[in-house]
Design a protein around this motif. Structure first.
Motif, PDB file in Angstrom:
ATOM      1  N   TRP A 207       0.840  -1.206   0.000  1.00  7.59           N
ATOM      2  CA  TRP A 207       0.000   0.000   0.000  1.00  7.59           C
ATOM      3  C   TRP A 207       0.874   1.255   0.000  1.00  7.59           C
ATOM      4  N   LEU A 208       1.925   1.245   0.814  1.00  5.01           N
ATOM      5  CA  LEU A 208       2.850   2.372   0.847  1.00  5.01           C
ATOM      6  C   LEU A 208       3.472   2.623  -0.521  1.00  5.01           C
ATOM      7  N   GLU A 209       3.919   1.557  -1.167  1.00  4.62           N
ATOM      8  CA  GLU A 209       4.553   1.696  -2.478  1.00  4.62           C
ATOM      9  C   GLU A 209       3.591   2.278  -3.502  1.00  4.62           C
ATOM     10  N   LYS A 210       2.314   1.955  -3.356  1.00  2.27           N
ATOM     11  CA  LYS A 210       1.318   2.453  -4.310  1.00  2.27           C
ATOM     12  C   LYS A 210       0.963   3.911  -4.043  1.00  2.27           C
ATOM     13  N   HIS A 211       0.725   4.256  -2.781  1.00  2.00           N
ATOM     14  CA  HIS A 211       0.208   5.584  -2.450  1.00  2.00           C
ATOM     15  C   HIS A 211       1.291   6.591  -2.058  1.00  2.00           C
ATOM     16  N   TYR A 212       2.372   6.130  -1.435  1.00  2.97           N
ATOM     17  CA  TYR A 212       3.419   7.036  -0.963  1.00  2.97           C
ATOM     18  C   TYR A 212       4.801   6.471  -1.287  1.00  2.97           C
TER      19      TYR A 212
END
Length: 383
Positions: free
Chosen positions: A302-307
């Motif tokens: 999720w981090l890699e996708k959004h931030y």
């Protein structure tokens, strides 16, 4: 379990492994992913830890016109509803969970791995394949009527949110509150939903006898971060308004700044407590991000996708607070972490809480008013 409501749209597994469209551009594939995951927190389907075979989603084969994921609810015929807790770092002895899985879709939710007990994925299944326990209130009443039962505060919302969207239809949480109201039994609620204000009538009745307190989790004041991180929860300002309404009705409240995530929402500790202090709420707590089992991989992706600009930094600081690992399950440490950065977070929270007038005293719920319900077919009490 029975009465499974068959989905009208394709299931998660079907959607994620079908519809090969040759020649799709990367932009078209990203658009398809956005359609499929609209309003969902997880970005993929990790296989449940107890499963023999691993599932692999064919993410590059998503069709541009793939439908959104539908929420499916299975009615669960539970045999009991009270769960005993013996964890020394938790403030309750028993809890009730009206639902399994949670449509709120908070990507960081530490309860996600529990879906493996149902043979389902902690990823998108946790948000879309839900279980409701409509007999919960009757089961609770039966368990409270047991000979020798001694009243202890029941915690609700400790695993999945009791006011997630399907509560509007099933009303299970409200029915549990009605049992507590009839029997003068203490109950403590944790939620991220403004839907809790629907039940102010019952909550106010309980509060008059010192039998209830309500905690709202406010993770961020940034509506965009909230929508990405906890997509189907009430927006932050709605939660704060809920605290105001509850306080105005005489219902004791508290705020949970949870979870605190370094380099993402950590800088908001003071702002959140300052804003919430205006509601009249007088108690506050915090929990450091917890990444047990599959939650680690879900959160990292999720981090890699959004931030992507700060993903490595977030995880690096997290590991510095968890003894070099993504998670530390030791009691007490799991809530607050260890090391210099964790110490700093704790001191910042304490200073801000003191500045804004939190935690001068704690609400202690009464247990002496409890009146055991009469079991069905049982003898009435003597007056």
């Amino acid at each position: 379990m029975a009465d499974f409501q068959a989905p009208q749209e394709r299931s998660v597994t079907t959607i994620l492994s079908s519809a090969v469209t040759p020649g799709q551009s990367r932009g078209q594939r990203d658009h398809a992913r956005a359609l499929i995951r609209g309003g969902r927190g997880a970005t993929f389907q990790p296989t449940a830890k107890y499963e023999k075979y691993q599932r692999v989603s064919e993410l590059e084969a998503l069709a541009e016109d793939a439908p959104s994921l539908r929420t499916n609810v299975t009615v669960e015929r539970a045999k009991s509803i009270l769960t005993e807790n013996d964890s020394p770092d938790l403030s309750f002895d028993q809890s009730v969970n009206p639902y399994r899985g949670c449509e709120h879709g908070c990507v960081y939710c530490f309860a996600r791995p529990s879906h493996a007990n149902m043979g389902l994925s902690p990823g998108l299944d946790f948000e879309t394949q839900l279980f409701a326990k409509p007999e919960a209130a009757k089961l609770l009443e039966r368990e409270l009527a047991r000979p020798g039962y001694e009243a202890k505060t029941i915690a609700i919302g400790t695993n999945t949110d009791p006011y997630q969207p399907i509560e509007r239809k099933y009303l299970i949480t409200r029915q549990i509150l009605e049992v507590c109201d009839r029997t003068s039994h203490p109950i403590a609620i944790v939620t991220k939903s403004a839907l809790v204000t629907r039940d102010i009538d019952i909550l106010a009745s309980l509060a008059e006898r010192g039998l209830v307190k309500v905690a709202l989790s406010v993770t961020t004041l940034d509506p965009m971060l909230a929508r990405a991180m906890e997509p189907r929860t009430s927006q932050p300002e709605k939660r704060i308004q809920a605290l105001e309404l509850l306080e105005a009705a005489g219902i004791p409240t508290s705020v949970l700044v949870a979870p605190i995530i370094p380099a993402l929402n950590e800088h908001e500790i003071e702002a959140i407590l300052g804003r919430v202090s205006l509601t009249g709420s007088k108690e506050a707590g915090y929990v450091l991000l917890r990444l047990p089992w599959e939650v680690k991989d879900l959160f990292e992706q999720w981090l890699e996708k959004h931030y992507p600009d700060r993903a490595k930094k977030v995880m690096s600081i997290m590991k510095s607070m968890r003894g070099g690992s993504a998670y530390d399950s030791e009691f007490f440490r799991r809530q607050t972490g260890t090391g210099p950065h964790a110490w700093t977070v704790g001191r910042r929270f304490e200073i801000a809480a003191r500045k804004f007038g939190f935690n001068d005293k704690k609400t202690v719920l009464r247990t002496d008013l409890f009146e055991a319900p009469v079991p069905e077919g049982g003898q009435m009490r003597l007056i």
